[in-house]
Motif scaffolding. Structure first.
Motif, PDB file in Angstrom:
ATOM      1  N   ASN A 285       0.809  -1.224   0.000  1.00 29.80           N
ATOM      2  CA  ASN A 285       0.000   0.000   0.000  1.00 29.80           C
ATOM      3  C   ASN A 285       0.845   1.279   0.000  1.00 29.80           C
ATOM      4  OD1 ASN A 285      -2.657  -1.222  -0.024  1.00 29.80           O
ATOM      5  ND2 ASN A 285      -2.094  -2.029   1.979  1.00 29.80           N
TER       6      ASN A 285
ATOM      7  N   GLN B 103       4.412   2.694  13.191  1.00 33.74           N
ATOM      8  CA  GLN B 103       3.033   2.980  12.763  1.00 33.74           C
ATOM      9  C   GLN B 103       2.047   2.977  13.932  1.00 33.74           C
ATOM     10  OE1 GLN B 103       4.588   0.149  12.521  1.00 33.74           O
ATOM     11  NE2 GLN B 103       3.289  -1.620  12.190  1.00 33.74           N
ATOM     12  N   HIS B 104       2.469   2.408  15.064  1.00 32.76           N
ATOM     13  CA  HIS B 104       1.586   2.357  16.236  1.00 32.76           C
ATOM     14  C   HIS B 104       1.966   3.411  17.275  1.00 32.76           C
ATOM     15  CE1 HIS B 104       1.556  -2.147  14.991  1.00 32.76           C
ATOM     16  NE2 HIS B 104       0.615  -1.499  14.351  1.00 32.76           N
TER      17      HIS B 104
ATOM     18  N   GLN C 251      -1.764   2.552  10.457  1.00 30.49           N
ATOM     19  CA  GLN C 251      -1.262   1.878   9.243  1.00 30.49           C
ATOM     20  C   GLN C 251      -0.754   2.923   8.252  1.00 30.49           C
ATOM     21  OE1 GLN C 251      -4.820  -0.389   8.181  1.00 30.49           O
ATOM     22  NE2 GLN C 251      -3.785  -2.246   8.855  1.00 30.49           N
ATOM     23  N   VAL C 252       0.143   2.498   7.382  1.00 30.55           N
ATOM     24  CA  VAL C 252       0.611   3.367   6.304  1.00 30.55           C
ATOM     25  C   VAL C 252      -0.027   2.902   4.988  1.00 30.55           C
ATOM     26  CG1 VAL C 252       2.814   4.087   7.284  1.00 30.55           C
ATOM     27  CG2 VAL C 252       2.689   1.895   6.086  1.00 30.55           C
ATOM     28  N   PRO C 253      -0.156   3.820   4.014  1.00 35.38           N
ATOM     29  CA  PRO C 253       0.315   5.194   4.006  1.00 35.38           C
ATOM     30  C   PRO C 253      -0.722   6.179   4.542  1.00 35.38           C
ATOM     31  CG  PRO C 253      -0.571   4.655   1.853  1.00 35.38           C
ATOM     32  CD  PRO C 253      -0.705   3.412   2.695  1.00 35.38           C
TER      33      PRO C 253
ATOM     34  N   GLU D  34      -6.002   5.689   3.523  1.00 33.70           N
ATOM     35  CA  GLU D  34      -6.437   4.653   2.570  1.00 33.70           C
ATOM     36  C   GLU D  34      -5.764   4.887   1.215  1.00 33.70           C
ATOM     37  OE1 GLU D  34      -8.071   1.845   3.055  1.00 33.70           O
ATOM     38  OE2 GLU D  34      -8.319   2.304   5.173  1.00 33.70           O
ATOM     39  N   SER D  35      -4.851   3.984   0.873  1.00 33.73           N
ATOM     40  CA  SER D  35      -4.012   4.182  -0.307  1.00 33.73           C
ATOM     41  C   SER D  35      -4.805   4.441  -1.598  1.00 33.73           C
ATOM     42  CB  SER D  35      -3.078   2.985  -0.490  1.00 33.73           C
ATOM     43  OG  SER D  35      -3.804   1.774  -0.526  1.00 33.73           O
TER      44      SER D  35
ATOM     45  N   GLN E 222      -6.455  -5.654  14.146  1.00 30.81           N
ATOM     46  CA  GLN E 222      -5.013  -5.667  13.874  1.00 30.81           C
ATOM     47  C   GLN E 222      -4.240  -6.305  15.034  1.00 30.81           C
ATOM     48  OE1 GLN E 222      -5.321  -5.286  10.510  1.00 30.81           O
ATOM     49  NE2 GLN E 222      -3.246  -4.546  10.769  1.00 30.81           N
TER      50      GLN E 222
ATOM     51  N   TRP F 150      -1.811  -9.430  14.459  1.00 31.39           N
ATOM     52  CA  TRP F 150      -0.411  -9.444  14.908  1.00 31.39           C
ATOM     53  C   TRP F 150      -0.132 -10.673  15.767  1.00 31.39           C
ATOM     54  CZ3 TRP F 150       4.202  -6.991  14.213  1.00 31.39           C
ATOM     55  CH2 TRP F 150       4.203  -5.872  13.381  1.00 31.39           C
TER      56      TRP F 150
END
Ligand SMILES: N[C@@H](CCC(=O)N[C@@H](CS)C(=O)NCC(=O)O)C(=O)O
Length: 248
Positions: free
Chosen positions: A12, A39-40, A52-54, A65-66, A141, A145
Protein backbone atom coordinates in the motif's frame (compact mmCIF):
# COMPACT_ATOMS: atom_id res chain seq x y z
CA UNK A 1 2.64 21.30 1.22
CA UNK A 2 2.31 17.60 0.51
CA UNK A 3 3.61 14.98 2.94
CA UNK A 4 3.45 11.21 2.62
CA UNK A 5 3.86 8.87 5.56
CA UNK A 6 5.00 5.56 4.15
CA UNK A 7 7.17 2.50 4.66
CA UNK A 8 9.27 0.80 1.98
CA UNK A 9 8.10 0.96 -1.65
CA UNK A 10 5.92 -2.13 -1.30
CA UNK A 11 2.19 -2.91 -1.13
CA UNK A 12 0.00 0.00 0.00
CA UNK A 13 2.91 2.41 0.56
CA UNK A 14 4.17 1.72 -2.97
CA UNK A 15 0.70 2.45 -4.34
CA UNK A 16 0.69 6.07 -3.22
CA UNK A 17 4.42 6.70 -3.69
CA UNK A 18 4.10 5.55 -7.29
CA UNK A 19 1.08 7.73 -7.99
CA UNK A 20 2.94 10.83 -6.74
CA UNK A 21 6.05 9.93 -8.72
CA UNK A 22 4.05 9.28 -11.93
CA UNK A 23 2.73 12.81 -11.64
CA UNK A 24 6.13 14.29 -10.83
CA UNK A 25 4.80 15.80 -7.60
CA UNK A 26 7.33 16.79 -4.93
CA UNK A 27 6.42 15.57 -1.49
CA UNK A 28 7.97 15.42 1.94
CA UNK A 29 8.67 11.79 2.70
CA UNK A 30 8.10 10.59 6.28
CA UNK A 31 9.50 7.08 6.57
CA UNK A 32 7.47 5.06 9.08
CA UNK A 33 9.53 2.04 10.02
CA UNK A 34 7.18 -0.92 10.41
CA UNK A 35 10.08 -3.02 11.72
CA UNK A 36 10.31 -0.57 14.62
CA UNK A 37 6.48 -0.52 15.04
CA UNK A 38 6.48 3.23 14.38
CA UNK A 39 3.03 2.98 12.76
CA UNK A 40 1.59 2.36 16.24
CA UNK A 41 3.33 5.27 17.95
CA UNK A 42 0.96 7.77 19.59
CA UNK A 43 2.34 10.51 17.28
CA UNK A 44 1.57 8.52 14.11
CA UNK A 45 -1.82 7.29 15.35
CA UNK A 46 -2.78 10.97 15.55
CA UNK A 47 -2.21 11.09 11.77
CA UNK A 48 -3.82 7.74 10.90
CA UNK A 49 -6.06 6.41 13.69
CA UNK A 50 -5.79 2.91 12.14
CA UNK A 51 -2.04 2.86 12.83
CA UNK A 52 -1.26 1.88 9.24
CA UNK A 53 0.61 3.37 6.30
CA UNK A 54 0.32 5.19 4.01
CA UNK A 55 -1.19 8.54 4.98
CA UNK A 56 -1.13 11.74 2.95
CA UNK A 57 -1.20 15.21 4.48
CA UNK A 58 -1.98 18.03 2.07
CA UNK A 59 -1.86 21.54 3.52
CA UNK A 60 -2.85 20.08 6.88
CA UNK A 61 -5.69 17.85 5.57
CA UNK A 62 -5.12 14.15 6.27
CA UNK A 63 -6.17 11.53 3.71
CA UNK A 64 -5.85 7.84 4.60
CA UNK A 65 -6.44 4.65 2.57
CA UNK A 66 -4.01 4.18 -0.31
CA UNK A 67 -6.64 3.88 -3.06
CA UNK A 68 -8.45 6.98 -1.84
CA UNK A 69 -5.15 8.82 -1.52
CA UNK A 70 -4.54 8.07 -5.19
CA UNK A 71 -8.03 9.21 -6.17
CA UNK A 72 -7.44 12.41 -4.18
CA UNK A 73 -4.06 13.00 -5.85
CA UNK A 74 -5.74 12.50 -9.23
CA UNK A 75 -8.51 14.99 -8.32
CA UNK A 76 -6.08 17.66 -7.18
CA UNK A 77 -3.28 17.04 -9.69
CA UNK A 78 -5.06 15.76 -12.83
CA UNK A 79 -1.97 15.79 -15.10
CA UNK A 80 -0.90 13.39 -16.43
CA UNK A 81 -4.24 11.59 -16.07
CA UNK A 82 -4.21 8.21 -14.37
CA UNK A 83 -7.96 7.63 -14.74
CA UNK A 84 -9.73 7.08 -18.06
CA UNK A 85 -11.86 10.04 -19.14
CA UNK A 86 -14.80 7.89 -20.26
CA UNK A 87 -17.14 7.21 -17.28
CA UNK A 88 -17.62 3.52 -18.14
CA UNK A 89 -13.87 2.95 -18.51
CA UNK A 90 -13.34 4.88 -15.28
CA UNK A 91 -15.86 2.69 -13.45
CA UNK A 92 -14.09 -0.41 -14.81
CA UNK A 93 -10.78 0.96 -13.57
CA UNK A 94 -12.30 1.43 -10.11
CA UNK A 95 -13.58 -2.14 -10.13
CA UNK A 96 -9.92 -3.15 -10.45
CA UNK A 97 -8.72 -0.99 -7.56
CA UNK A 98 -11.61 -2.25 -5.41
CA UNK A 99 -10.80 -5.83 -6.37
CA UNK A 100 -7.19 -5.29 -5.28
CA UNK A 101 -8.27 -3.79 -1.94
CA UNK A 102 -10.97 -6.31 -1.10
CA UNK A 103 -9.79 -9.59 -2.63
CA UNK A 104 -6.18 -9.65 -3.83
CA UNK A 105 -4.41 -7.57 -1.17
CA UNK A 106 -5.98 -9.20 1.92
CA UNK A 107 -5.04 -12.68 0.63
CA UNK A 108 -1.49 -11.60 -0.16
CA UNK A 109 -1.22 -9.78 3.14
CA UNK A 110 -2.14 -12.85 5.20
CA UNK A 111 0.45 -14.95 3.33
CA UNK A 112 3.06 -12.22 3.79
CA UNK A 113 2.31 -11.72 7.48
CA UNK A 114 2.56 -15.45 8.07
CA UNK A 115 6.13 -15.35 6.76
CA UNK A 116 7.43 -11.98 7.90
CA UNK A 117 6.03 -11.16 11.36
CA UNK A 118 7.44 -14.02 13.43
CA UNK A 119 11.09 -13.27 12.55
CA UNK A 120 10.37 -9.60 13.26
CA UNK A 121 9.16 -10.16 16.81
CA UNK A 122 10.91 -13.28 18.07
CA UNK A 123 13.74 -11.31 19.68
CA UNK A 124 11.20 -9.55 21.95
CA UNK A 125 10.40 -10.78 25.45
CA UNK A 126 6.75 -11.53 26.16
CA UNK A 127 6.41 -8.25 28.06
CA UNK A 128 8.00 -6.28 25.22
CA UNK A 129 5.72 -7.96 22.69
CA UNK A 130 2.61 -7.26 24.80
CA UNK A 131 3.65 -3.62 25.15
CA UNK A 132 3.90 -3.36 21.34
CA UNK A 133 0.50 -5.02 20.88
CA UNK A 134 -1.14 -2.72 23.44
CA UNK A 135 -0.36 0.31 21.25
CA UNK A 136 -2.21 -1.08 18.18
CA UNK A 137 -5.44 0.89 17.90
CA UNK A 138 -7.64 -1.67 16.10
CA UNK A 139 -8.64 -4.94 17.76
CA UNK A 140 -8.65 -6.68 14.37
CA UNK A 141 -5.01 -5.67 13.87
CA UNK A 142 -4.05 -6.70 17.41
CA UNK A 143 -5.56 -10.14 16.68
CA UNK A 144 -3.75 -10.37 13.33
CA UNK A 145 -0.41 -9.44 14.91
CA UNK A 146 -0.83 -12.13 17.60
CA UNK A 147 -1.81 -14.81 15.09
CA UNK A 148 1.04 -13.91 12.73
CA UNK A 149 3.61 -13.72 15.55
CA UNK A 150 2.79 -17.29 16.57
CA UNK A 151 2.29 -18.44 12.96
CA UNK A 152 -1.11 -19.80 13.88
CA UNK A 153 -3.16 -18.94 10.81
CA UNK A 154 -5.09 -22.16 10.07
CA UNK A 155 -3.57 -24.02 7.09
CA UNK A 156 -7.02 -23.98 5.45
CA UNK A 157 -7.00 -20.17 5.55
CA UNK A 158 -3.47 -19.99 4.11
CA UNK A 159 -4.42 -22.40 1.31
CA UNK A 160 -7.45 -20.30 0.52
CA UNK A 161 -5.34 -17.14 0.42
CA UNK A 162 -2.95 -18.82 -2.02
CA UNK A 163 -5.95 -19.83 -4.14
CA UNK A 164 -7.21 -16.23 -4.13
CA UNK A 165 -3.79 -14.92 -5.17
CA UNK A 166 -3.80 -17.35 -8.09
CA UNK A 167 -7.35 -16.36 -9.07
CA UNK A 168 -6.22 -12.71 -8.97
CA UNK A 169 -3.24 -13.37 -11.21
CA UNK A 170 -5.34 -15.32 -13.71
CA UNK A 171 -7.81 -12.45 -13.83
CA UNK A 172 -5.03 -9.93 -14.43
CA UNK A 173 -3.44 -12.26 -17.02
CA UNK A 174 -6.72 -12.35 -18.93
CA UNK A 175 -7.10 -8.56 -18.83
CA UNK A 176 -3.58 -8.18 -20.20
CA UNK A 177 -4.34 -10.60 -23.04
CA UNK A 178 -7.02 -8.11 -24.10
CA UNK A 179 -5.26 -4.78 -23.63
CA UNK A 180 -1.83 -3.35 -23.07
CA UNK A 181 -2.67 -2.07 -19.59
CA UNK A 182 -4.92 -3.61 -16.97
CA UNK A 183 -7.96 -1.38 -17.37
CA UNK A 184 -7.64 -0.79 -21.13
CA UNK A 185 -5.35 0.95 -23.61
CA UNK A 186 -4.07 3.54 -21.13
CA UNK A 187 -1.88 3.22 -18.07
CA UNK A 188 -4.00 3.94 -15.00
CA UNK A 189 -4.42 3.66 -11.24
CA UNK A 190 -5.45 0.03 -11.89
CA UNK A 191 -1.89 -0.75 -13.02
CA UNK A 192 -0.50 1.08 -10.00
CA UNK A 193 -2.76 -0.87 -7.61
CA UNK A 194 -1.98 -4.27 -9.11
CA UNK A 195 1.73 -3.61 -9.47
CA UNK A 196 1.97 -2.50 -5.84
CA UNK A 197 0.93 -6.01 -4.88
CA UNK A 198 2.82 -7.86 -7.62
CA UNK A 199 6.16 -6.03 -7.75
CA UNK A 200 8.18 -8.65 -5.81
CA UNK A 201 6.26 -11.71 -7.00
CA UNK A 202 8.55 -12.84 -9.86
CA UNK A 203 11.44 -12.94 -7.35
CA UNK A 204 9.56 -15.30 -5.03
CA UNK A 205 10.17 -18.07 -7.52
CA UNK A 206 7.35 -20.06 -5.96
CA UNK A 207 5.49 -20.91 -9.16
CA UNK A 208 2.81 -18.24 -8.71
CA UNK A 209 4.03 -15.73 -11.31
CA UNK A 210 6.43 -16.77 -14.07
CA UNK A 211 6.86 -16.88 -17.85
CA UNK A 212 5.09 -20.23 -18.22
CA UNK A 213 2.08 -19.57 -16.03
CA UNK A 214 1.51 -15.83 -16.42
CA UNK A 215 3.42 -14.60 -19.52
CA UNK A 216 1.30 -11.45 -19.92
CA UNK A 217 1.80 -10.49 -16.29
CA UNK A 218 5.55 -10.99 -16.71
CA UNK A 219 5.65 -8.83 -19.84
CA UNK A 220 3.59 -6.11 -18.11
CA UNK A 221 5.81 -6.33 -15.01
CA UNK A 222 8.92 -5.77 -17.18
CA UNK A 223 7.23 -2.74 -18.80
CA UNK A 224 6.31 -1.40 -15.36
CA UNK A 225 9.89 -1.79 -14.14
CA UNK A 226 11.08 0.37 -17.06
CA UNK A 227 8.90 3.32 -16.09
CA UNK A 228 10.99 6.21 -14.72
CA UNK A 229 8.48 6.71 -11.88
CA UNK A 230 8.86 3.09 -10.80
CA UNK A 231 12.66 3.38 -10.86
CA UNK A 232 12.53 6.61 -8.83
CA UNK A 233 10.16 5.06 -6.31
CA UNK A 234 12.33 1.99 -5.76
CA UNK A 235 15.36 4.27 -5.39
CA UNK A 236 13.67 5.53 -2.18
CA UNK A 237 14.06 2.11 -0.57
CA UNK A 238 15.98 2.10 2.72
CA UNK A 239 16.06 -1.61 3.47
CA UNK A 240 16.84 -4.71 1.43
CA UNK A 241 13.83 -6.94 0.76
CA UNK A 242 13.10 -9.18 3.77
CA UNK A 243 14.30 -12.73 3.34
CA UNK A 244 11.23 -14.87 2.92
CA UNK A 245 10.91 -18.02 4.94
CA UNK A 246 9.71 -20.40 2.22
CA UNK A 247 8.96 -23.09 4.79
CA UNK A 248 6.12 -20.98 6.24
N1 LIG B 1 -6.59 -0.25 3.55
C1 LIG B 1 -5.35 0.36 3.94
C2 LIG B 1 -4.42 -0.74 4.39
C3 LIG B 1 -3.11 -0.18 4.92
C4 LIG B 1 -2.19 -1.30 5.39
O1 LIG B 1 -2.59 -2.45 5.59
N2 LIG B 1 -0.93 -0.93 5.56
C5 LIG B 1 0.06 -1.89 6.03
C6 LIG B 1 1.30 -1.81 5.17
S1 LIG B 1 0.98 -2.30 3.51
C7 LIG B 1 0.45 -1.53 7.45
O2 LIG B 1 0.56 -0.39 7.81
N3 LIG B 1 0.71 -2.58 8.26
C8 LIG B 1 1.22 -2.46 9.59
C9 LIG B 1 0.21 -2.76 10.64
O3 LIG B 1 -0.96 -3.05 10.31
O4 LIG B 1 0.60 -2.75 11.80
C10 LIG B 1 -4.76 1.15 2.77
O5 LIG B 1 -4.97 0.74 1.63
O6 LIG B 1 -4.09 2.17 2.99
Amino acid sequence: MLELYHFEPGANSLKSMLCLKEKGIDFVSHYVDLHEFEQHSPEYVKVNPNGQVPALVHDGAVICESTLINEYIEDVFPEPPLRPADPVARAHMRVWTKFVDEYFCPALSTLGWNRIIKPMVEHLSEEEFEAKIARIPLKEQRDKWRTAASRSFPQEQLDDCQRRVEVSLQRIEKALEESQWIAGPDYSLADISCFSMMAPMPMFNDGTMNNEKTPQCMDWHARMMERPAVKETFAMSKRPMPVLDKSA
